[in-house]
Design an enzyme around this catalytic site. Structure first.
Site, mmCIF file in Angstrom:
data_model
loop_
_atom_site.group_PDB
_atom_site.id
_atom_site.type_symbol
_atom_site.label_atom_id
_atom_site.label_comp_id
_atom_site.label_asym_id
_atom_site.label_seq_id
_atom_site.Cartn_x
_atom_site.Cartn_y
_atom_site.Cartn_z
ATOM 1 N N GLN A 176 39.918 33.405 21.282
ATOM 2 C CA GLN A 176 40.365 32.315 20.411
ATOM 3 C C GLN A 176 41.561 33.020 19.544
ATOM 4 O O GLN A 176 41.784 32.282 18.464
ATOM 5 C CB GLN A 176 39.005 32.119 19.385
ATOM 6 C CG GLN A 176 37.847 31.658 20.008
ATOM 7 C CD GLN A 176 37.811 30.362 20.516
ATOM 8 O OE1 GLN A 176 38.702 29.822 20.074
ATOM 9 N NE2 GLN A 176 36.885 30.119 21.341
ATOM 10 N N ASP A 227 38.187 40.960 21.648
ATOM 11 C CA ASP A 227 37.880 39.367 22.463
ATOM 12 C C ASP A 227 38.925 38.693 21.829
ATOM 13 O O ASP A 227 38.629 37.951 20.853
ATOM 14 C CB ASP A 227 36.632 39.239 22.199
ATOM 15 C CG ASP A 227 36.233 37.598 22.746
ATOM 16 O OD1 ASP A 227 37.149 37.029 23.317
ATOM 17 O OD2 ASP A 227 35.126 37.146 22.660
ATOM 18 N N CYS A 285 27.306 29.675 22.220
ATOM 19 C CA CYS A 285 27.101 31.019 22.948
ATOM 20 C C CYS A 285 27.220 31.927 21.689
ATOM 21 O O CYS A 285 27.895 32.927 22.040
ATOM 22 C CB CYS A 285 28.249 31.016 23.943
ATOM 23 S SG CYS A 285 28.168 29.795 25.110
ATOM 24 N N HIS A 341 30.501 36.234 20.427
ATOM 25 C CA HIS A 341 30.262 35.393 21.662
ATOM 26 C C HIS A 341 29.465 36.304 22.305
ATOM 27 O O HIS A 341 29.594 37.453 22.599
ATOM 28 C CB HIS A 341 31.452 34.920 22.220
ATOM 29 C CG HIS A 341 31.261 33.854 23.376
ATOM 30 N ND1 HIS A 341 30.795 34.231 24.715
ATOM 31 C CD2 HIS A 341 31.741 32.784 23.348
ATOM 32 C CE1 HIS A 341 30.710 32.961 25.200
ATOM 33 N NE2 HIS A 341 31.417 31.989 24.490
ATOM 34 N N LYS A 365 41.902 28.172 27.395
ATOM 35 C CA LYS A 365 42.079 27.903 25.645
ATOM 36 C C LYS A 365 43.305 27.885 25.250
ATOM 37 O O LYS A 365 43.464 27.630 24.015
ATOM 38 C CB LYS A 365 41.160 28.942 25.145
ATOM 39 C CG LYS A 365 39.865 28.902 25.541
ATOM 40 C CD LYS A 365 38.982 29.980 24.815
ATOM 41 C CE LYS A 365 37.387 30.246 25.357
ATOM 42 N NZ LYS A 365 36.550 29.009 25.085
#
Length: 406
Positions: free
Chosen positions: A201, A198, A361, A121, A224
């Site tokens: 997700q 990261d 993104c 991302h 999220k």
């Protein structure tokens, strides 16, 4: 897992959009919020609204207890060793930027390397570009396999003893690729580098154990994972966080202020300048309670089934291109041949079906895929096979309509 009962906890799902029942397939962008989260936010503002840490009155004490209680919930959720390792931020982006500014700029020099992947991302690319420019370090990319995965061989060939930071997404928001974080972390450490993950997700969809992964930093967002917007988490190993300087100054993070110098509070408050995101943290704590009650293993299994079903059903459509590996997280990114993804998303929205369209993104990844944009359907614990059937039905209608037009 009783999905029907779970859906009853999400008021927003029980509405019509453009005369059709809402089919929400955009949880990778932001998830919907269950009643316990909405009620926790409402209760804070109705009953406990006060600043934290500074007051000795009853409301201040209650607010502080709930805020710090949420920190302990996060600690347990990712199995951190201490609440001192849990920093509340505005989201994943802020968490990554905190490390890129505070750790990277203090520890990198010319000749050092930062290693990332093309599937990241933008929030896990741009901070490292800027850190490299500021320090003279070199930014390197682990190449992707043809199916959009990362091979351990390529990781070993890219990470060297000059590498100081490896930053990688846990799950690609475009390809659905689940990266081998534990193995990559081991390679990073063998070369003397720190590992940042990261987890935007990852954390919403699977059990996270940062001690087992052994990563040095793990970043994720509340919105999220059924929580509010504007709240996120930076996990960092205590010894690293203690060595880092704050990036925001004033308010809650100070210990003592003189006219020409100041000292900082201990962790975790050193990194939480100003009035913190109190309601957001409380809401995130409620979201963690909700997800824990459902069970992360149950959520993961349900999503695996949805992903398999979606892949099988979408492949029945002639002229569809699906991107990413066979084994994936709960999202499918695709294009209908000769139909722009924005047109696809607009046509689906007319039937009440919400999907994402654009570059997500991830413009370097779009270039790697040789496309300018894609459509993406992403699933969560409240989605069903019926949602996917309606998606397929909508795509067939879209294909037929644009086939007639062209």
């Amino acid at each position: 897992m009783d999905v029907k009962a779970i859906r009853q906890q999400f008021p927003i799902l029980h509405q019509e959009v453009n005369g059709h029942p809402l089919v929400y397939l955009d949880s990778s962008a932001t998830s919907q919020k269950p009643l316990p989260v909405i009620e926790a936010l409402d209760a804070y503002y109705r009953q406990d609204n006060s600043n934290v840490h500074r007051g000795v009155h009853t409301l201040g004490t209650r607010a502080t207890d709930k805020y710090e209680g949420a920190r302990e919930k996060v600690r347990r959720f990712i199995n951190a060793n201490s609440t001192a390792e849990i920093i509340f931020t505005r989201g994943t982006t802020t968490a990554i930027n905190t490390v890129a500014y505070s750790y990277a700029r203090a520890n990198l020099k010319e000749g050092d390397e930062i290693v990332i992947t093309p599937m990241e991302h933008h929030s896990n690319i741009i901070p490292w570009q800027q850190a490299a420019k500021a320090t003279g370090a070199t930014l390197k990319y682990i190449p992707l396999q043809e199916n959009g995965t990362v091979s351990i061989t390529d990781v070993k060939n890219t990470v060297t003893n000059q590498t100081k930071i490896v930053a990688m997404t846990h799950v690609s928001n475009v390809l659905g690729t689940v990266n081998p974080i534990k193995e990559v972390t081991k390679i990073a450490h063998e070369n003397g580098a720190v590992m940042l993950v990261d987890g935007a997700q990852g954390a919403p969809h699977m059990k996270i154990d940062v001690q087992d992964l052994d990563c040095d930093f793990y970043c994720f967002s509340g919105h999220k994972m059924c929580g509010p917007t504007g709240i996120g988490v930076l996990y960092g190993k205590k010894e690293l966080l203690e060595s880092m300087e704050p990036v925001e100054f004033g308010g809650e993070m100070i210990d003592f202020v003189n006219l020409y110098d100041s000292t900082w509070k201990e962790l975790p408050w050193k990194f939480e300048g100003g009035t913190p995101i109190i309601a957001g943290a409380i809401g995130l704590g409620a979201a963690i309670d909700f997800l824990t009650d459902v069970g992360l293993d149950n959520i993961t299994k349900h999503e695996e089934n949805l992903a398999d079903y979606a892949m099988a059903q979408l492949r029945t459509i002639d002229g569809i291109t699906i991107y990413g590996p066979e084994e994936r997280a709960a999202l499918v990114t695709f294009n209908l041949n000769d139909v722009h993804p924005h047109d696809t998303a607009t046509a689906l929205d007319a039937d009440g079906i919400a999907v994402r369209a654009g570059h997500h993104c991830a413009q370097p990844l779009m270039k790697w895929l040789n496309v300018t944009a894609t459509a993406r359907a992403s699933f969560y614990l409240y989605n069903t096979e019926e949602d996917i059937d309606l998606l397929v039905e909508g795509l067939l209608k879209t294909k037929e309509y644009f086939g007639d037009v062209f």
